[in-house]
Design an enzyme around this catalytic site. Sequence first.
Site, mmCIF file in Angstrom:
data_model
loop_
_atom_site.group_PDB
_atom_site.id
_atom_site.type_symbol
_atom_site.label_atom_id
_atom_site.label_comp_id
_atom_site.label_asym_id
_atom_site.label_seq_id
_atom_site.Cartn_x
_atom_site.Cartn_y
_atom_site.Cartn_z
ATOM 1 N N LEU A 43 -0.960 10.650 4.244
ATOM 2 C CA LEU A 43 -2.244 10.000 3.957
ATOM 3 C C LEU A 43 -3.014 10.698 2.825
ATOM 4 O O LEU A 43 -4.241 10.819 2.869
ATOM 5 C CB LEU A 43 -3.082 9.949 5.250
ATOM 6 C CG LEU A 43 -3.879 8.710 5.603
ATOM 7 C CD1 LEU A 43 -3.128 7.421 5.293
ATOM 8 C CD2 LEU A 43 -4.268 8.729 7.070
ATOM 9 N N CYS A 74 0.486 4.019 10.321
ATOM 10 C CA CYS A 74 0.925 5.162 9.520
ATOM 11 C C CYS A 74 1.767 6.119 10.382
ATOM 12 O O CYS A 74 1.292 6.605 11.406
ATOM 13 C CB CYS A 74 -0.259 5.926 8.939
ATOM 14 S SG CYS A 74 0.275 7.451 8.124
ATOM 15 N N THR A 128 9.192 0.319 -2.118
ATOM 16 C CA THR A 128 10.225 1.177 -2.714
ATOM 17 C C THR A 128 10.590 0.740 -4.130
ATOM 18 O O THR A 128 10.653 1.561 -5.057
ATOM 19 C CB THR A 128 11.500 1.154 -1.829
ATOM 20 O OG1 THR A 128 11.155 1.644 -0.531
ATOM 21 C CG2 THR A 128 12.603 2.006 -2.420
ATOM 22 N N GLY A 182 12.084 -4.154 1.975
ATOM 23 C CA GLY A 182 13.379 -4.489 1.385
ATOM 24 C C GLY A 182 13.328 -5.507 0.272
ATOM 25 O O GLY A 182 14.335 -6.161 -0.005
ATOM 26 N N LYS A 238 -4.152 2.406 -1.926
ATOM 27 C CA LYS A 238 -3.555 3.388 -1.016
ATOM 28 C C LYS A 238 -4.389 3.477 0.272
ATOM 29 O O LYS A 238 -5.625 3.496 0.214
ATOM 30 C CB LYS A 238 -3.523 4.762 -1.716
ATOM 31 C CG LYS A 238 -3.177 5.940 -0.830
ATOM 32 C CD LYS A 238 -1.738 5.950 -0.388
ATOM 33 C CE LYS A 238 -1.464 7.087 0.606
ATOM 34 N NZ LYS A 238 -0.135 6.961 1.236
ATOM 35 N N SER A 239 -3.719 3.546 1.405
ATOM 36 C CA SER A 239 -4.457 3.662 2.674
ATOM 37 C C SER A 239 -5.378 4.870 2.582
ATOM 38 O O SER A 239 -4.943 5.975 2.253
ATOM 39 C CB SER A 239 -3.479 3.871 3.838
ATOM 40 O OG SER A 239 -2.759 2.689 4.063
ATOM 41 N N ASN A 264 9.438 8.631 2.942
ATOM 42 C CA ASN A 264 8.200 9.313 2.542
ATOM 43 C C ASN A 264 7.474 9.877 3.735
ATOM 44 O O ASN A 264 7.564 9.353 4.857
ATOM 45 C CB ASN A 264 7.277 8.355 1.763
ATOM 46 C CG ASN A 264 6.438 7.516 2.690
ATOM 47 O OD1 ASN A 264 5.378 7.943 3.160
ATOM 48 N ND2 ASN A 264 6.909 6.315 2.985
ATOM 49 N N SER A 281 0.841 -1.181 0.000
ATOM 50 C CA SER A 281 0.000 0.000 0.000
ATOM 51 C C SER A 281 0.884 1.241 0.000
ATOM 52 O O SER A 281 1.883 1.310 0.717
ATOM 53 C CB SER A 281 -0.913 0.015 1.231
ATOM 54 O OG SER A 281 -1.701 1.188 1.190
#
Length: 326
Positions: A75, A131, A276, A254, A47-48, A71, A22
């Site tokens: 939200l 978050c 990422t 990772g 996306k949350s 980042n 997400s």
Amino acid sequence: MELDLSCHVAGIKLNSPIMNASGAMCTTLKQLEQLDKSRFLSAIVTKSCTLTPREGNQKPRYHGTSSHSINSMGLANMSLKYYLKAAEIFGKTKPVFLSLAGLSADENVKMIRGIASSETNVSGIELNLSCPNVPNKPQIAYDFEAMGDILNRVFEVDFGTTPLGVKLPPYFDPVHFNQAADVLNNYPKLRWVTCINSIGNGLIIDPITEETVIRPKDGLGGLGGSFVKPTALANVRTFRKLLPSHVDVIGCGGVLRGMDIFEHILCGASAVQVGTYLQESGIAGIPRLYHELENVMTLKEYRTLDDFRGKLKIAPLMFANKDPSC
Ligand code: DHB
């Protein structure tokens, strides 16, 4: 030898262990459409979201390289309604998991009721308890009482047979692993945990400009990429041991190469999420991950993911070493 890379999350069969994390390429319908098109991504995580759209934090709020990212989006999202629409569209092709990050227990409850009463075929709900980027909103899952309070409210809602999992922050201490698992184990309807969200409130700076690389929170943000992998693996491995087998662990953190997926699964992950690397390479980078995992399995003569899932071995005891410095 014919390889089989299928797996299950919450009883849902996935034809590849790879999905997006997400936050990565999953905010707009255009991005979600790209995820839908990639045959190596077996599911989509949105996306949350919150009940109403949010613009999020000031920019720059994301900085990434081929190895890591930071980042603090805050939200930024298009609202639950928008992602329900996405689930309606893309749920026809592959499972869509809606990520929820309400700013209060009430908001999460409202969103879950909204999903339950919609006609949309949502495959699962990933409740984000971690978050790190909304100013003055602590990460819920670092406060075990607050986490229990939210989960009590959430599991009181009748959301039918839609499976629900939670996205956890990284933990760093055995006491905290146990406390988190003790809370989670009170909810027999919990179907998975995703380990881990970004390592919150790191700081990446540019020594040339002598500036932080992102603006919100004086430069502090969630870290992802290669340096979070050891923490992610420790969390996957530990929660796999502490939670019952009907609760899947999704590994996240990772994943930049096929070998990283292999390591997550060795620690007990049912599937993995890619953040990422997906953000940096786009979906064009996903086939490489899949084929590298195939190559690792071929070399090691594993045919299915079950052949090695959770089978990590502990380094054998070293005898007769009198050197006190090692
Ligand atoms: C955001 C970041 C997260 O790590 C998360 O879990 C949810 C939202 C964000 O900054 O938008």
